[in-house]
Design a protein around this motif. Sequence first.
Motif, short mmCIF file in Angstrom:
data_model
loop_
_atom_site.label_atom_id
_atom_site.label_comp_id
_atom_site.label_asym_id
_atom_site.label_seq_id
_atom_site.Cartn_x
_atom_site.Cartn_y
_atom_site.Cartn_z
N GLU A 46 -27.95 19.76 -98.59
CA GLU A 46 -27.82 19.82 -100.05
C GLU A 46 -27.19 18.56 -100.62
O GLU A 46 -27.61 18.06 -101.66
CB GLU A 46 -27.05 21.07 -100.48
N ARG A 49 -29.83 15.97 -100.70
CA ARG A 49 -30.80 16.19 -101.78
C ARG A 49 -30.27 15.72 -103.13
O ARG A 49 -31.05 15.43 -104.03
CB ARG A 49 -31.17 17.67 -101.86
N GLN A 50 -28.96 15.64 -103.25
CA GLN A 50 -28.35 15.24 -104.53
C GLN A 50 -28.06 13.75 -104.60
O GLN A 50 -27.45 13.27 -105.55
CB GLN A 50 -27.05 16.04 -104.75
N ARG A 51 -28.49 13.01 -103.61
CA ARG A 51 -28.16 11.59 -103.46
C ARG A 51 -28.49 10.75 -104.69
O ARG A 51 -27.77 9.81 -105.01
CB ARG A 51 -28.88 11.05 -102.24
N ASP A 52 -29.57 11.05 -105.38
CA ASP A 52 -30.00 10.23 -106.51
C ASP A 52 -29.40 10.67 -107.84
O ASP A 52 -29.63 10.02 -108.86
CB ASP A 52 -31.53 10.21 -106.61
N ARG A 53 -28.66 11.75 -107.83
CA ARG A 53 -28.02 12.23 -109.06
C ARG A 53 -26.67 11.56 -109.23
O ARG A 53 -26.06 11.10 -108.27
CB ARG A 53 -27.82 13.74 -108.99
N PRO A 54 -26.15 11.54 -110.44
CA PRO A 54 -24.77 11.07 -110.62
C PRO A 54 -23.83 11.91 -109.75
O PRO A 54 -24.07 13.10 -109.52
CB PRO A 54 -24.50 11.29 -112.11
N ARG A 56 -20.86 13.36 -110.00
CA ARG A 56 -20.30 14.60 -110.53
C ARG A 56 -21.36 15.70 -110.64
O ARG A 56 -21.13 16.85 -110.28
CB ARG A 56 -19.64 14.35 -111.89
N ALA A 57 -22.54 15.33 -111.13
CA ALA A 57 -23.61 16.32 -111.29
C ALA A 57 -24.02 16.88 -109.92
O ALA A 57 -24.23 18.08 -109.78
CB ALA A 57 -24.80 15.69 -112.00
N GLY A 58 -24.14 16.03 -108.93
CA GLY A 58 -24.52 16.48 -107.60
C GLY A 58 -23.46 17.36 -106.98
O GLY A 58 -23.77 18.38 -106.35
N ASP A 60 -21.19 19.17 -108.61
CA ASP A 60 -21.20 20.45 -109.33
C ASP A 60 -22.36 21.32 -108.88
O ASP A 60 -22.21 22.54 -108.73
CB ASP A 60 -21.30 20.21 -110.85
N PHE A 61 -23.52 20.71 -108.63
CA PHE A 61 -24.68 21.45 -108.17
C PHE A 61 -24.41 22.12 -106.82
O PHE A 61 -24.70 23.30 -106.63
CB PHE A 61 -25.90 20.52 -108.07
#
Length: 87
Positions: A46, A49-54, A56-58, A60-61
């Motif tokens: 997980e 998968r969040q590597r390209d998101r900012p 904090r957003a990743g 929080d996800f």
Amino acid sequence: MIEHATYEDEVAILQPGDRLYFYTDGVIEALDASEQEFGYERLIAEVNRQRDRPLRAGLDFVADLVRDWSGGQLRDDVSLLAIERCD
């Protein structure tokens, strides 16, 4: 906190864009309704998968995924912390 504990210093040199994640055992030990743990492999997948998101957003996800995994019934503390080197 833990009597007779020993620790070693380590150095991690982060390059621009590198991220470093910390978590408590409550994250990987969070149980779903069938008593299956969230697990280390799922956490790593997980986070990747969040590597390209900012950052904090990743983060929080991922925290929301752990909370949802356990149906909101966390039995242990859940802490996630991440840092990112920016330049």
